[in-house]
Design an enzyme around this catalytic site. Sequence first.
Site, PDB file in Angstrom:
ATOM      1  N   CYS A 157       0.710  -1.443  -0.097  1.00 26.96           N
ATOM      2  CA  CYS A 157      -0.111   0.368   0.375  1.00 26.96           C
ATOM      3  C   CYS A 157       1.052   1.212   0.238  1.00 26.96           C
ATOM      4  O   CYS A 157       1.600   1.694  -1.067  1.00 26.96           O
ATOM      5  CB  CYS A 157      -1.066   0.145   0.956  1.00 26.96           C
ATOM      6  SG  CYS A 157      -0.286   0.196   2.412  1.00 26.96           S
TER       7      CYS A 157
ATOM      8  N   ARG B  18      -2.236  -0.860   5.348  1.00 30.53           N
ATOM      9  CA  ARG B  18      -3.657  -1.426   5.134  1.00 30.53           C
ATOM     10  C   ARG B  18      -2.884  -2.436   4.289  1.00 30.53           C
ATOM     11  O   ARG B  18      -4.100  -3.989   4.750  1.00 30.53           O
ATOM     12  CB  ARG B  18      -3.810   0.025   3.527  1.00 30.53           C
ATOM     13  CG  ARG B  18      -4.456   1.298   4.378  1.00 30.53           C
ATOM     14  CD  ARG B  18      -5.313   2.196   3.555  1.00 30.53           C
ATOM     15  NE  ARG B  18      -3.816   3.057   2.081  1.00 30.53           N
ATOM     16  CZ  ARG B  18      -3.741   3.438   1.764  1.00 30.53           C
ATOM     17  NH1 ARG B  18      -4.970   3.962   1.769  1.00 30.53           N
ATOM     18  NH2 ARG B  18      -2.377   4.218   1.376  1.00 30.53           N
TER      19      ARG B  18
END
Lengths: 306, 142
Positions: free
Chosen positions: A252, A257
């Site tokens: 990410c 994430r």
Amino acid sequence: MKAIFMPVAFDNSPSLSEYAHPEALVTTEWLAANLGTEGLVVLESDEDVLLYSTGHIPTARKIDWFTELNDDVLRDYLDGEQFAALLSSKGVKRTDTVVLYGDKSNWWAAYALWVFKLFGHQDVRLLNGGRDKWISEGRELTRDVDAVAPSEYPVIERQDAEIRAFRDDVLAHFGNPLIDVRSPQEYTGERTHMPDYPQEGALRGGHIPSAQSVPWAKAANDDKTFKSLADLKALYFDGAGIKEGDNVIAYCRIGERSSHTWFVLKYLLGLKNVRNYDGSWTEWGSLVGVPIVKGEEAGAAPAPKR
Amino acid sequence: MSRTDSIQELIADFGELSKNDKLNLLLEFSDNLPDLPARYADHPDLLERVEECQSPVYLFVELDDANDVHLFFTAPAEAPTTRGFASVLHEALDGRSAETVLNLNPDFPDLLGLTEAVSPLRINGMRAMIARIKRQVREKLV
């Protein structure tokens, strides 16, 4: 003397049993019933550094990704001695069952879980639905922070190879699946950073060639629990072309994430070889000379560089 | 009480604290963010969203006849850090002259020492609040 590993009983809820590793999750019902059990430590890991202090699950201790899990000089995670010191200060023993939960669909709890796994902590589980589900069910919160007796957590050398990818690993990985879990605007290269804040981003926009776009939050339901196995298979197998037995790297912006996606691929779908590229776009998008694709097409994988 | 030194006082108050105590003080501010007056509570459309913040925060700036600045913020309880920033800015700037507000050092979050305790993306949110407050003040001065 080797400590005997005695995990706290697993959650046998039918809502978890369809996943490849149901032992990596607990339900809010299970946690409520097991709070205070010997050998169980509950840790809250949030994006918002103050959220724990506004009220948390009784007995939960706070762990903060920004101030505690990162080295404050190098761009890297804690080393074995630092991790041992951190967990000792939180009263966590090597044999404890750790349940992590947090805000934003467990985004940061999954990140903390991934770091725990870099040090091979055996029994770490996520609270399915995280902080929001616990609160929405009207369960107890407290601002009380109990004093914790320090433990003696052993110094364990961090093992990056199995679940962490570095940039050279990505260059060597071409031809195998990559998952980009950022927003569609970040994937296409329309946006390299939060609006107006170039110092938080990268010098170039786009994605790593051949990476499929599957924004991380698609793996979560509205109540913040993980989607059903069928939905996850539709998302990653049918949608992103991943097959059982594949070797996958997720990334990410800084690797937080993608920890959530890493957890889904490894523990819920049961893929054996999944790594998180924590250098992610803030590294790749500023590296000199690495291939980048802009726009909605994934692009062809370059020849792997080994 | 004179509020002329509120900015310096905040810098001094935060400056001498450890990282954990800084967070405790920020939480105290967060808990004490003043509620919106009815004229804004009933008209959320009048408030400006700070898009740079990861959590929804809205602000509105008024200038009175003496060109003193009055600030109004709202942010949800689930976003305590954002609320804390808003409340600190309220303490620092509410009731101060337009000139004082426009002269606030954009590195105010660093001067408070918050950058060691709060992630860079969050700090950027606080900088964005400062920039938007100044912009509204400038617009209302003309």
